[in-house]
Design a protein around this motif. Structure first.
Motif, PDB file in Angstrom:
ATOM      1  N   GLY A   1       0.728  -1.291   0.058  1.00  0.00           N
ATOM      2  CA  GLY A   1      -0.098   0.137   0.083  1.00  0.00           C
ATOM      3  C   GLY A   1       0.741   1.258   0.074  1.00  0.00           C
ATOM      4  N   ASN A   2       2.127   1.433   0.036  1.00  0.00           N
ATOM      5  CA  ASN A   2       3.060   2.336  -0.059  1.00  0.00           C
ATOM      6  C   ASN A   2       3.161   2.929  -1.549  1.00  0.00           C
ATOM      7  N   THR A   3       2.515   3.862  -1.831  1.00  0.00           N
ATOM      8  CA  THR A   3       2.185   4.277  -3.191  1.00  0.00           C
ATOM      9  C   THR A   3       3.278   5.324  -3.540  1.00  0.00           C
ATOM     10  N   ASN A   4       4.091   5.705  -2.585  1.00  0.00           N
ATOM     11  CA  ASN A   4       5.458   6.419  -2.889  1.00  0.00           C
ATOM     12  C   ASN A   4       6.846   5.586  -3.175  1.00  0.00           C
ATOM     13  N   LEU A   5       6.551   4.409  -2.956  1.00  0.00           N
ATOM     14  CA  LEU A   5       7.817   3.615  -3.119  1.00  0.00           C
ATOM     15  C   LEU A   5       8.019   3.102  -4.516  1.00  0.00           C
ATOM     16  N   MET A   6       9.081   3.246  -5.086  1.00  0.00           N
ATOM     17  CA  MET A   6       9.384   2.882  -6.505  1.00  0.00           C
ATOM     18  C   MET A   6      10.771   1.908  -6.549  1.00  0.00           C
ATOM     19  N   LEU A   7      10.438   0.885  -7.176  1.00  0.00           N
ATOM     20  CA  LEU A   7      11.422  -0.259  -7.161  1.00  0.00           C
ATOM     21  C   LEU A   7      11.870   0.041  -8.672  1.00  0.00           C
ATOM     22  N   LEU A   8      13.405  -0.254  -8.718  1.00  0.00           N
ATOM     23  CA  LEU A   8      13.971  -0.207 -10.025  1.00  0.00           C
ATOM     24  C   LEU A   8      15.018  -1.373 -10.148  1.00  0.00           C
ATOM     25  N   ASP A   9      14.979  -1.942 -11.405  1.00  0.00           N
ATOM     26  CA  ASP A   9      15.779  -3.103 -11.719  1.00  0.00           C
ATOM     27  C   ASP A   9      16.608  -2.654 -12.809  1.00  0.00           C
ATOM     28  N   GLY A  10      17.875  -2.791 -12.885  1.00  0.00           N
ATOM     29  CA  GLY A  10      18.796  -2.598 -13.844  1.00  0.00           C
ATOM     30  C   GLY A  10      19.481  -3.582 -14.713  1.00  0.00           C
ATOM     31  N   THR A  11      18.651  -4.832 -14.727  1.00  0.00           N
ATOM     32  CA  THR A  11      19.220  -5.973 -15.399  1.00  0.00           C
ATOM     33  C   THR A  11      18.960  -5.780 -16.969  1.00  0.00           C
ATOM     34  N   GLN A  12      20.442  -5.626 -17.454  1.00  0.00           N
ATOM     35  CA  GLN A  12      20.525  -5.116 -19.018  1.00  0.00           C
ATOM     36  C   GLN A  12      19.804  -6.559 -19.678  1.00  0.00           C
ATOM     37  N   SER A  13      20.246  -7.715 -19.406  1.00  0.00           N
ATOM     38  CA  SER A  13      19.863  -8.860 -20.231  1.00  0.00           C
ATOM     39  C   SER A  13      18.403  -9.175 -20.226  1.00  0.00           C
ATOM     40  N   MET A  14      17.678  -8.544 -19.250  1.00  0.00           N
ATOM     41  CA  MET A  14      16.261  -8.667 -19.156  1.00  0.00           C
ATOM     42  C   MET A  14      15.435  -8.604 -20.470  1.00  0.00           C
ATOM     43  N   LEU A  15      16.048  -7.500 -21.398  1.00  0.00           N
ATOM     44  CA  LEU A  15      15.239  -7.188 -22.539  1.00  0.00           C
ATOM     45  C   LEU A  15      15.432  -8.576 -23.470  1.00  0.00           C
TER      46      LEU A  15
ATOM     47  N   ASP B   1      17.437 -12.035 -22.620  1.00  0.00           N
ATOM     48  CA  ASP B   1      17.655 -13.303 -22.293  1.00  0.00           C
ATOM     49  C   ASP B   1      16.654 -14.321 -21.994  1.00  0.00           C
ATOM     50  N   LEU B   2      16.414 -15.118 -22.775  1.00  0.00           N
ATOM     51  CA  LEU B   2      15.386 -16.215 -22.577  1.00  0.00           C
ATOM     52  C   LEU B   2      16.340 -17.735 -22.671  1.00  0.00           C
ATOM     53  N   ARG B   3      17.665 -17.589 -22.537  1.00  0.00           N
ATOM     54  CA  ARG B   3      18.303 -18.893 -22.761  1.00  0.00           C
ATOM     55  C   ARG B   3      17.636 -19.954 -21.986  1.00  0.00           C
ATOM     56  N   GLY B   4      17.745 -21.292 -22.610  1.00  0.00           N
ATOM     57  CA  GLY B   4      17.167 -22.417 -22.181  1.00  0.00           C
ATOM     58  C   GLY B   4      15.868 -22.696 -22.349  1.00  0.00           C
ATOM     59  N   TRP B   5      14.874 -21.730 -23.125  1.00  0.00           N
ATOM     60  CA  TRP B   5      13.615 -22.051 -23.609  1.00  0.00           C
ATOM     61  C   TRP B   5      13.576 -23.200 -24.325  1.00  0.00           C
ATOM     62  N   GLU B   6      14.396 -23.375 -25.233  1.00  0.00           N
ATOM     63  CA  GLU B   6      14.243 -24.507 -26.258  1.00  0.00           C
ATOM     64  C   GLU B   6      14.330 -25.706 -25.627  1.00  0.00           C
ATOM     65  N   THR B   7      14.955 -25.928 -24.396  1.00  0.00           N
ATOM     66  CA  THR B   7      14.873 -27.138 -23.605  1.00  0.00           C
ATOM     67  C   THR B   7      13.488 -27.146 -22.773  1.00  0.00           C
ATOM     68  N   ARG B   8      13.053 -26.219 -22.238  1.00  0.00           N
ATOM     69  CA  ARG B   8      11.764 -26.055 -21.636  1.00  0.00           C
ATOM     70  C   ARG B   8      10.621 -26.484 -22.267  1.00  0.00           C
ATOM     71  N   TYR B   9      10.785 -25.926 -23.810  1.00  0.00           N
ATOM     72  CA  TYR B   9       9.575 -26.099 -24.466  1.00  0.00           C
ATOM     73  C   TYR B   9      10.099 -26.605 -26.012  1.00  0.00           C
ATOM     74  N   SER B  10      10.437 -27.832 -25.784  1.00  0.00           N
ATOM     75  CA  SER B  10      11.175 -28.380 -26.754  1.00  0.00           C
ATOM     76  C   SER B  10      10.040 -28.891 -27.973  1.00  0.00           C
ATOM     77  N   GLY B  11      10.287 -28.686 -29.479  1.00  0.00           N
ATOM     78  CA  GLY B  11       9.536 -28.983 -30.450  1.00  0.00           C
ATOM     79  C   GLY B  11       8.954 -27.716 -30.714  1.00  0.00           C
ATOM     80  N   GLN B  12       9.068 -26.395 -30.140  1.00  0.00           N
ATOM     81  CA  GLN B  12       8.509 -25.154 -30.537  1.00  0.00           C
ATOM     82  C   GLN B  12       9.588 -24.353 -31.505  1.00  0.00           C
ATOM     83  N   ASN B  13       9.452 -23.503 -32.541  1.00  0.00           N
ATOM     84  CA  ASN B  13      10.365 -22.795 -33.188  1.00  0.00           C
ATOM     85  C   ASN B  13      10.513 -21.572 -32.343  1.00  0.00           C
ATOM     86  N   GLN B  14       9.882 -21.054 -31.613  1.00  0.00           N
ATOM     87  CA  GLN B  14      10.169 -19.863 -31.002  1.00  0.00           C
ATOM     88  C   GLN B  14       9.612 -19.639 -29.389  1.00  0.00           C
TER      89      GLN B  14
END
Length: 263
Positions: A41-55, A57-70
């Motif tokens: 309920g704290n509306t004045n709070l702002m949380l910021l994350d600066g993880t560059q690879s967030m844009l 990085d989905l490495r490993g998705w082929e293993t988790r969803y085998s058989g899909q092209n994307q």
């Protein structure tokens, strides 16, 4: 994660800047100090994350969803599920210069072939592999393909591929600025970012103090500076490669600054 607030526990964002505080507060330390019960309920709070690879990085998705092209989802989908009102800031750099800087930063000192000539060979090999991928797959599949060479992350400079995914999910809650604009015009660029985030604008003096006390991150090491620039023919080949994607991004964002004016 880093933490800032509009008011209260760590001061207004502009005050945080004026003190030259460039050290991020770890999220775990923040929780220990503030306590999660004070977050709700704290509306004045702002949380910021600066993880560059967030844009991208989905490495490993082929293993988790085998058989899909994307990938059936992106990081944008995951973040939106958790925080649908999040605001996303993307800072891009000329993809040609980004690639060479990235190549030197992560590889020099670990591999004797990390030179301008080694870079040229790696670029030729990776561009051929990427074009071959496009012969049978669409752009998104090739951009998220985890077979991309980790030593030469050519796909990361195809910004349109990733930004389009984020903008589809977050719409007007995403702002894209260029590192070149920040370097050349820091005051208006920071002001634009603050307006987008909805935090109070710092004064000119606070911005001046902040910029003077800022620490440049990921600057070239001496060994990388000694290596010099990439070869002219490599630069031209990369400009030809990235040019069409820059034009797509420029049209998509309706902003010619992302053309990077390759001559």
């Amino acid at each position: 994660a880093v933490v800032s607030t509009q008011s209260g526990h760590y001061g207004r964002a502009s005050n945080h800047l004026s003190k030259g505080n460039t050290d991020p507060t770890q999220f775990s330390a923040f929780l220990n100090k503030l306590g999660p019960e004070k977050m709700e309920g704290n509306t004045n709070l702002m949380l910021l994350d600066g993880t560059q690879s967030m844009l991208w990085d989905l490495r490993g998705w082929e293993t988790r969803y085998s058989g899909q092209n994307q990938p059936p989802y992106t990081n944008a989908d995951l973040l939106n599920e958790l925080t649908p009102e999040a605001k996303i800031l993307v800072i891009t750099r000329d993809p040609v210069q980004r690639l060479y800087s990235d190549y030197l930063y992560f590889n020099i000192g670990n591999d004797p072939n990390v030179t301008a000539y080694g870079f040229e060979a790696a670029v030729t090999k990776e561009m051929n592999r990427f074009h071959k991928c496009l012969e049978t797959q669409d752009l998104k599949t090739c951009c998220y393909d985890t077979q991309n060479d980790p030593k030469l992350r050519l796909n990361l400079g195809i910004y349109i591929c990733f930004i389009r995914d984020w903008k589809k999910v977050f719409g007007g809650n995403i702002l894209v600025v260029s590192l070149e604009d920040y370097s050349l015009y820091p005051f208006p660029t920071i002001s634009r970012i603050f307006s987008f985030l909805g935090v109070s604008q710092p004064t000119s003096q606070q911005l001046e103090d902040f910029l003077q006390n800022s620490i440049k991150e990921n600057s070239r090491r001496k060994s990388a500076v000694k290596e010099g620039d990439m070869l002219p023919q490599t630069k031209k080949a990369l400009q030809d490669f990235y040019g069409p994607y820059n034009r797509d991004l420029s049209r998509y964002l309706e902003d010619t600054r992302f053309l990077y004016n390759y001559q």
